[in-house]
Motif scaffolding. Structure first.
Motif, PDB file in Angstrom:
ATOM      1  N   TYR A  66     -11.257 -19.561 -17.771  1.00  0.00           N
ATOM      2  CA  TYR A  66     -11.243 -18.856 -16.484  1.00  0.00           C
ATOM      3  C   TYR A  66     -10.302 -19.542 -15.494  1.00  0.00           C
ATOM      4  O   TYR A  66      -9.557 -18.879 -14.778  1.00  0.00           O
ATOM      5  N   THR A  70      -6.755 -17.946 -13.781  1.00  0.00           N
ATOM      6  CA  THR A  70      -6.768 -17.567 -12.357  1.00  0.00           C
ATOM      7  C   THR A  70      -6.091 -18.564 -11.418  1.00  0.00           C
ATOM      8  O   THR A  70      -5.915 -18.253 -10.246  1.00  0.00           O
ATOM      9  N   VAL A  91     -17.612 -22.800 -11.400  1.00  0.00           N
ATOM     10  CA  VAL A  91     -17.514 -21.748 -12.408  1.00  0.00           C
ATOM     11  C   VAL A  91     -18.725 -21.786 -13.335  1.00  0.00           C
ATOM     12  O   VAL A  91     -19.268 -20.734 -13.697  1.00  0.00           O
ATOM     13  N   ILE A 133     -11.777 -15.513  -9.486  1.00  0.00           N
ATOM     14  CA  ILE A 133     -12.740 -15.466 -10.589  1.00  0.00           C
ATOM     15  C   ILE A 133     -13.893 -14.530 -10.238  1.00  0.00           C
ATOM     16  O   ILE A 133     -14.306 -13.700 -11.058  1.00  0.00           O
ATOM     17  N   THR A 136     -12.858 -11.008 -10.768  1.00  0.00           N
ATOM     18  CA  THR A 136     -12.853 -10.602 -12.178  1.00  0.00           C
ATOM     19  C   THR A 136     -14.284 -10.336 -12.660  1.00  0.00           C
ATOM     20  O   THR A 136     -14.504  -9.438 -13.453  1.00  0.00           O
TER      21      THR A 136
END
Length: 144
Positions: A66, A70, A91, A133, A136
């Motif tokens: 991720y 990004t 994350v 993130i 998304t």
């Protein structure tokens, strides 16, 4: 501020310190946390800090995927260690800790970047990457 929230904020700070040490010492974060090598302002790591460290270790490949996808114009290995560690922590929470809203994970990460970030732009960088993130996740149907 509720006790649970304060406890988690403290746990994030402690986990960040261990993640930083992990990078410097080139050892796994859970191994550092389990040993006598970690630095902790309060003397011990709380349960939530261990959850974060173990989860980041277990899911590092996905988390880093991720981040690579990004973080525009930034190779993961070129990021300052503190920023990279903050991003991994956030994350992980965004992906795997269901009772923490995305916005809380992002806000907590930005605060960590303000306190510990290696660059003046760290808070903005962390916010930008995590915002992308989160977007998304929303597009993929993840719940906040």
């Amino acid at each position: 501020m509720s006790a649970k929230r304060h406890e988690r904020t403290s746990a994030r700070r402690c986990a960040l310190q261990v993640l930083y040490q992990s990078e410097i010492l080139e050892e796994s974060a859970p191994a550092i946390a389990a040993g006598e090598k970690h630095i902790d302002e309060e003397g011990i790591l709380g349960e939530y800090a261990y959850v974060l460290l173990a989860g980041i270790e277990e899911h590092r490949e996905q988390i880093d995927g991720y981040l690579k996808d990004t973080s525009e114009n930034w190779a993961l290995e070129r990021m300052p260690i503190v920023d990279r560690s903050i991003l991994r922590l956030a994350v992980f929470e965004m992906l795997y800790v269901e009772d923490v809203p995305l916005s809380v994970s992002i806000n907590e990460a930005v605060e960590l970047a303000k306190d510990f970030g290696g660059e003046d732009e760290s808070p903005r960088f962390v916010n930008g990457v995590l915002g992308r993130i989160a977007k998304t996740f929303e597009e993929d149907g993840h719940e906040e």
